[in-house]
Structure formats: structure tokens, C-alpha cells
Design an enzyme around this catalytic site. Structure first.
Site, PDB file in Angstrom:
ATOM      1  N   GLU A   1      -7.823 -12.148   5.647  1.00 37.74           N
ATOM      2  CA  GLU A   1      -6.472 -11.606   5.444  1.00 37.74           C
ATOM      3  C   GLU A   1      -5.954 -10.878   6.680  1.00 37.74           C
ATOM      4  O   GLU A   1      -4.736 -10.749   6.861  1.00 37.74           O
ATOM      5  CB  GLU A   1      -6.420 -10.697   4.224  1.00 37.74           C
ATOM      6  CG  GLU A   1      -7.093  -9.368   4.347  1.00 37.74           C
ATOM      7  CD  GLU A   1      -7.128  -8.612   3.020  1.00 37.74           C
ATOM      8  OE1 GLU A   1      -7.831  -9.063   2.103  1.00 37.74           O
ATOM      9  OE2 GLU A   1      -6.449  -7.582   2.907  1.00 37.74           O
TER      10      GLU A   1
ATOM     11  N   ARG B   1      -6.348   6.141   1.661  1.00 36.59           N
ATOM     12  CA  ARG B   1      -6.050   5.310   2.832  1.00 36.59           C
ATOM     13  C   ARG B   1      -4.709   5.716   3.448  1.00 36.59           C
ATOM     14  O   ARG B   1      -4.487   5.544   4.640  1.00 36.59           O
ATOM     15  CB  ARG B   1      -6.031   3.830   2.434  1.00 36.59           C
ATOM     16  CG  ARG B   1      -7.390   3.316   2.025  1.00 36.59           C
ATOM     17  CD  ARG B   1      -7.431   1.822   1.930  1.00 36.59           C
ATOM     18  NE  ARG B   1      -6.825   1.302   0.692  1.00 36.59           N
ATOM     19  CZ  ARG B   1      -6.923   0.022   0.342  1.00 36.59           C
ATOM     20  NH1 ARG B   1      -7.543  -0.854   1.124  1.00 36.59           N
ATOM     21  NH2 ARG B   1      -6.379  -0.398  -0.787  1.00 36.59           N
TER      22      ARG B   1
ATOM     23  N   ASP C   1      -3.005 -14.250   5.045  1.00 33.95           N
ATOM     24  CA  ASP C   1      -1.788 -13.776   4.386  1.00 33.95           C
ATOM     25  C   ASP C   1      -0.618 -14.456   5.098  1.00 33.95           C
ATOM     26  O   ASP C   1      -0.468 -14.289   6.315  1.00 33.95           O
ATOM     27  CB  ASP C   1      -1.674 -12.254   4.493  1.00 33.95           C
ATOM     28  CG  ASP C   1      -0.445 -11.717   3.747  1.00 33.95           C
ATOM     29  OD1 ASP C   1      -0.610 -10.871   2.862  1.00 33.95           O
ATOM     30  OD2 ASP C   1       0.675 -12.180   4.053  1.00 33.95           O
TER      31      ASP C   1
ATOM     32  N   HIS D   1      -4.296 -14.514   0.874  1.00 35.70           N
ATOM     33  CA  HIS D   1      -4.215 -13.124   0.425  1.00 35.70           C
ATOM     34  C   HIS D   1      -2.899 -12.962  -0.338  1.00 35.70           C
ATOM     35  O   HIS D   1      -1.890 -13.577  -0.006  1.00 35.70           O
ATOM     36  CB  HIS D   1      -4.235 -12.206   1.645  1.00 35.70           C
ATOM     37  CG  HIS D   1      -3.937 -10.791   1.314  1.00 35.70           C
ATOM     38  ND1 HIS D   1      -2.732 -10.186   1.640  1.00 35.70           N
ATOM     39  CD2 HIS D   1      -4.662  -9.857   0.663  1.00 35.70           C
ATOM     40  CE1 HIS D   1      -2.741  -8.938   1.213  1.00 35.70           C
ATOM     41  NE2 HIS D   1      -3.890  -8.711   0.614  1.00 35.70           N
TER      42      HIS D   1
ATOM     43  N   GLU E   1     -15.913  -9.995  -0.264  1.00 36.88           N
ATOM     44  CA  GLU E   1     -14.726 -10.232   0.565  1.00 36.88           C
ATOM     45  C   GLU E   1     -14.599  -9.231   1.693  1.00 36.88           C
ATOM     46  O   GLU E   1     -14.764  -8.034   1.478  1.00 36.88           O
ATOM     47  CB  GLU E   1     -13.467 -10.188  -0.289  1.00 36.88           C
ATOM     48  CG  GLU E   1     -12.178 -10.369   0.498  1.00 36.88           C
ATOM     49  CD  GLU E   1     -10.957 -10.582  -0.370  1.00 36.88           C
ATOM     50  OE1 GLU E   1     -11.093 -11.223  -1.438  1.00 36.88           O
ATOM     51  OE2 GLU E   1      -9.872 -10.111  -0.007  1.00 36.88           O
TER      52      GLU E   1
ATOM     53  N   HIS F   1       0.839  -1.219   0.000  1.00 33.89           N
ATOM     54  CA  HIS F   1       0.000   0.000   0.000  1.00 33.89           C
ATOM     55  C   HIS F   1       0.865   1.256   0.000  1.00 33.89           C
ATOM     56  O   HIS F   1       0.360   2.366  -0.124  1.00 33.89           O
ATOM     57  CB  HIS F   1      -0.924   0.002   1.224  1.00 33.89           C
ATOM     58  CG  HIS F   1      -2.013  -1.016   1.141  1.00 33.89           C
ATOM     59  ND1 HIS F   1      -2.069  -2.133   1.942  1.00 33.89           N
ATOM     60  CD2 HIS F   1      -3.082  -1.107   0.312  1.00 33.89           C
ATOM     61  CE1 HIS F   1      -3.132  -2.853   1.648  1.00 33.89           C
ATOM     62  NE2 HIS F   1      -3.759  -2.265   0.659  1.00 33.89           N
TER      63      HIS F   1
ATOM     64  N   ASP G   1     -13.945  -6.483  -3.036  1.00 31.47           N
ATOM     65  CA  ASP G   1     -13.129  -6.517  -1.828  1.00 31.47           C
ATOM     66  C   ASP G   1     -13.541  -5.323  -0.975  1.00 31.47           C
ATOM     67  O   ASP G   1     -13.341  -4.176  -1.383  1.00 31.47           O
ATOM     68  CB  ASP G   1     -11.632  -6.418  -2.164  1.00 31.47           C
ATOM     69  CG  ASP G   1     -10.773  -6.646  -0.927  1.00 31.47           C
ATOM     70  OD1 ASP G   1      -9.859  -7.464  -0.982  1.00 31.47           O
ATOM     71  OD2 ASP G   1     -11.068  -6.022   0.122  1.00 31.47           O
TER      72      ASP G   1
ATOM     73  N   GLU H   1      -4.168 -15.486  -5.591  1.00 27.52           N
ATOM     74  CA  GLU H   1      -4.414 -14.066  -5.860  1.00 27.52           C
ATOM     75  C   GLU H   1      -3.165 -13.407  -6.413  1.00 27.52           C
ATOM     76  O   GLU H   1      -2.054 -13.675  -5.931  1.00 27.52           O
ATOM     77  CB  GLU H   1      -4.829 -13.328  -4.585  1.00 27.52           C
ATOM     78  CG  GLU H   1      -4.978 -11.818  -4.808  1.00 27.52           C
ATOM     79  CD  GLU H   1      -5.375 -11.033  -3.581  1.00 27.52           C
ATOM     80  OE1 GLU H   1      -5.375 -11.580  -2.472  1.00 27.52           O
ATOM     81  OE2 GLU H   1      -5.704  -9.847  -3.742  1.00 27.52           O
TER      82      GLU H   1
HETATM   83  C1  LIG Z   1      -7.806  -4.006  -2.736  1.00 26.35           C
HETATM   84  C2  LIG Z   1      -7.971  -4.073  -1.240  1.00 26.35           C
HETATM   85  O1  LIG Z   1      -8.527  -2.838  -0.822  1.00 26.35           O
HETATM   86  C3  LIG Z   1      -6.666  -4.266  -0.530  1.00 26.35           C
HETATM   87  O2  LIG Z   1      -5.792  -3.210  -0.845  1.00 26.35           O
HETATM   88  C4  LIG Z   1      -6.027  -5.582  -0.891  1.00 26.35           C
HETATM   89  O3  LIG Z   1      -4.696  -5.604  -0.553  1.00 26.35           O
HETATM   90  C5  LIG Z   1      -6.555  -6.805  -0.164  1.00 26.35           C
HETATM   91  O4  LIG Z   1      -7.748  -6.627   0.520  1.00 26.35           O
HETATM   92  C6  LIG Z   1      -6.636  -7.975  -1.118  1.00 26.35           C
HETATM   93  O5  LIG Z   1      -7.471  -8.866  -0.893  1.00 26.35           O
HETATM   94  O6  LIG Z   1      -5.792  -8.010  -2.046  1.00 26.35           O
HETATM   95 MG   LIG Z   2      -8.895  -8.451   0.575  1.00 29.56          MG
END
Ligand SMILES: C[C@H](O)[C@H](O)[C@@H](O)[C@@H](O)C(=O)O
Ligand SMILES: [Mg+2]
Length: 392
Positions: free
Chosen positions: A268, A48, A291, A318, A240, A22, A214, A338
Site C-alpha cells: 500500500e 498515530r 492504493d 488497499h 500484512e 486517518h 495489518d 478491501e
Molecule cells: C488499519 C491499518 O493500520 C491502516 O490504518 C489501514 O489503512 C491500512 O493499512 C489498510 O490496509 O487498510
Molecule cells: Mg494495510
């Protein structure tokens, strides 16, 4: 033949993308009016980063054996995680046999349980555990997936997360997960905009391409249920992380009330076998999404994945680059993975943890065959400005 003992553990911090993905520059899709729990405050709605999503930065953990072999890993954690690694966790590794993965994990977790259990501390533990697996692979000259029991399929298949699922379809991904842009604080108008975005993408990608939302913990149960039912008209495949990670009861009810055929996913920001046991035993979701750099590392993800497997629940980590790829390819209940689109406009495939991992593989046409290089198969880019804040 015993392996060389662990000589030193070092923790560095790095800014700018990488594992703290991020932490991007201006104009990136990943920081463009994405709904979050902070969206109830208008001043924190557009970005964010304005509320600190990138405040930590990347933690790099290096573990050096007495023969000079170095294993490393990157995750989210920055300086506070580096402090925990150097001041607390290192004592359970230095001078120890690197094969004692379970005992080392147990000591790292239970020695920090009084102030850890989830979040930053378990990120730090995860970083150490991942670096230890990288070291073991390098000492044994085996890829991590071989240490985990070997591949169950020849290649990985990916969905893409990003603002352009239409482009993801053209690139060969099996689906596109879109960030939700508007939360409950923006009322019916925000809900309408969310659905318009979904409708637009559905019209572009056709009926069969997976589309997901998401929601990054931003919703309440009522809004999530309403969104799920309205989005069902556009074939949303899953919703999600709609609720707070601690709201197990809300997820249980969302899963009960979701439209038939729509999947509820989360995880995650959950950690350890105990957190995922709660999600599984309360039947909170159809897919868990730990994750591996945040849930406890490979050692803990083995336990988490086996719990899910025993209940017939998919475990789709994640996005965490090579650290999840080496795990997913060894698990039947992880049939796809992913890929986070880290190009600012989500219009090209770039390495997820760029620029930190030399040799980081990327999907081609939505698929990836892992090589047999030792460990996680990547090397640390030492030109990224490594800083060791707590040298010993
Ligand atoms: C896209 C989402 O807002 C997050 O930035 C992302 O990192 C996460 O939630 C994801 O599942 O990849
Ligand atoms: Mg996510």
C-alpha cells in the site's frame, strides 16, 4: 467525434475524514494504540495522529473540459499535493485532449522524477489521473470499469478492515483484518497481547472466517517471523505490511520463512510499476496491495496489475473506495476487495470516504454491485469546505 479539450485543472484541500481517512475524531479505532514504526517512541505509541498520520489531509483534483464537464477525484495529499498539481502538473493537461491519458501520465511522472517517484508526488499524480478517468467516463457517458475492459464478475466481494472482525462476520464480510496493536518495542508482553487479541477473535468468528493482521510497517524480520508462526496456530490468513516498504530483502526472507499456507502481503505504500516489479521479481509477497490513489492512479495500476497477473500474484488494492472498485471488478487476479470500516467503533458500514463523495456505494452483506453511472459514479460534496490554496 473528438472530445472537448481540457480547460482547467484545480486542486483543493479538505480536512476531516474522506480520502485522508486517518483524519478522524477522538476515540476512533483507527487511532487506538496501533503499532507503527514510531511505536519505538513511547510518546507516539497511543495515537498515530500524535506523530502526524493525518497531517496532510485530502487532496481534491478537479479537471474541467471546455464544454463544462468536470471530472474529479480525492486522495491523500492536502496542501503540498495541491501545490504540485497547480504549479507543476496542470501544465501537462490544460489545453490538451483528455484522451491522451498515457502521454499526460508520462509527462507528469518524468517531469517530477527528480523530486518524486514515490509518496506525496505520486499521490498528486494519482489524484490527477483518477480525475482524468472520471472526466473521460463522464464525457463518454461510461463507467470507468467499462473504459478498463468491462466487468469479469457481477459483483464485488469484500473483507473488512477494523477493530471488530467479529462484527464484520455478522455483516457478511468474508474476512476481518485487524490492526496490530503492539510492536517489538513492547517485547514479549506485547507479542502475547497481540496473540491474545487474535485468539479472542478466532474464538468469536470460528475456524473458517478469514483473520489477518495489518502491521503497518511496524516490525522487524525476527519479530514478524515469530508472530507469523505463533499466529499460525490461530489460522491467521495473512500478515500484512510487516516491514518497511523499502526492505525488499526482509520481505523476501519473511515470505520464505512464513509458515506454509500463510500469505505475506504488502504494497500500500509502494508506488509505480518499478516499485511493484521489485516486490514481484524478488518474490516478496503473495498478494500486492497498491492504493490506486497513491501508486500512480489507474494508468499505472493497469501496468502494476498486469505485472502481477503475469506472475500469478493477486492484486488486491488497499481500500480506496470507488477508485479501486472500478478496477477490481475488471480483473481476474483481483477476486475480492478491501472495505475499511470507518465507523469509530467498526460496528456499522459507513461510506469509506465520508463525507466527501455523494452517492458513494457501500457493501451490503459484504457484497456490492456497481451501477453504470458515468466515471466513478460519484459526485463531489461541495459542502465539505473546499479550499483552493494555490489559485491561478
Ligand atoms: C488499519 C491499518 O493500520 C491502516 O490504518 C489501514 O489503512 C491500512 O493499512 C489498510 O490496509 O487498510
Ligand atoms: Mg494495510
Amino acid at each position: 467525434m473528438p472530445l472537448p479539450l481540457i480547460k482547467a485543472v484545480r486542486a483543493y484541500v479538505v480536512r476531516g475524514g474522506g480520502a485522508d481517512y486517518h483524519d478522524q475524531g477522538e476515540g476512533h479505532w483507527i487511532d487506538d494504540h496501533i503499532a507503527t514504526p514510531m511505536s519505538r517512541y513511547p510518546e507516539y505509541r497511543q495515537s498515530r495522529q500524535s506523530f502526524g498520520i493525518n497531517v496532510l489531509g485530502t487532496l481534491v483534483v478537479e479537471i474541467e473540459a471546455v464544454d463544462g464537464t468536470i471530472g474529479f477525484a480525492v486522495t491523500t495529499g492536502g496542501e503540498p499535493a495541491a501545490f504540485i498539481v497547480e504549479k507543476h502538473l496542470a501544465r501537462f493537461l490544460e489545453g490538451r485532449d483528455p484522451t491522451e491519458v498515457e502521454k499526460i501520465w508520462d509527462q507528469m511522472y518524468f517531469s517530477t522524477q527528480y523530486y518524486g517517484r514515490k509518496g506525496l508526488v505520486v499521490n498528486a499524480i494519482s489524484g490527477v489521473d483518477l480525475a482524468l478517468y472520471d472526466l473521460l467516463g463522464k464525457l463518454r457517458q461510461e463507467p470507468v470499469y467499462a473504459l478498463l475492459g468491462g466487468k469479469v464478475r457481477d459483483e464485488l466481494t469484500f473483507y473488512a478492515t477494523g477493530a471488530r472482525p467479529d462484527l464484520a462476520k455478522e455483516m457478511g464480510f468474508i474476512g476481518g483484518k485487524m490492526p496490530l496493536h503492539h510492536g517489538p518495542a513492547e517485547g514479549e508482553e506485547g507479542l502475547r497481547k497481540n496473540l491474545e487479541e487474535l485468539e479472542t477473535m478466532r474464538n468469536r468468528v470460528g475456524e473458517d472466517f478469514w483473520l489477518m493482521f495489518d502491521c503497518w510497517m511496524s516490525l522487524d524480520l525476527n519479530y514478524a517471523t515469530k508472530l507469523a508462526h505463533k499466529a499460525h496456530e490461530y489460522g491467521l490468513k495473512w500478515i500484512e505490511e510487516a516491514l518497511s516498504p523499502d526492505d525488499y530483502w526482509g520481505y523476501r526472507d519473511l515470505k520464505k520463512n512464513a509458515p506454509p499456507g500463510m500469505l505475506v502481503t504488502t504494497g500500500e505504500h509502494e508506488a509505480t510499476r518499478w516499485g511493484f516489479r521489485m516486490l514481484l521479481e524478488m518474490e516478496c509477497c503473495d498478494i500486492i496491495q497498491p492504493d490506486v490513489g497513491w501508486c500512480g492512479g489507474v494508468t499505472e495500476l493497469i501496468k502494476i496489475a498486469n505485472l502481477a497477473d503475469s506472475k500469478g500474484v493477486m492484486m488486491i488494492p488497499h481500500g480506496s473506495s470507488v477508485y479501486s472498485y472500478h478496477f477490481v471488478i475488471t480483473r481476474h487476479n483481483s477476486p475480492f476487495a478491501e472495505f475499511l470500516m470507518m465507523a469509530p467503533k467498526a460496528d456499522e458500514v459507513v461510506p469509506m470516504f465520508h463525507p466527501q463523495l455523494i452517492g458513494e456505494p457501500v457493501p451490503v452483506n459484504g457484497k456490492l454491485k456497481l451501477g453504470d453511472a458515468p466515471g466513478f459514479g460519484v459526485e463531489l460534496n461541495r459542502d465539505v469546505g473546499l479550499h483552493r490554496p494555490y489559485p491561478r
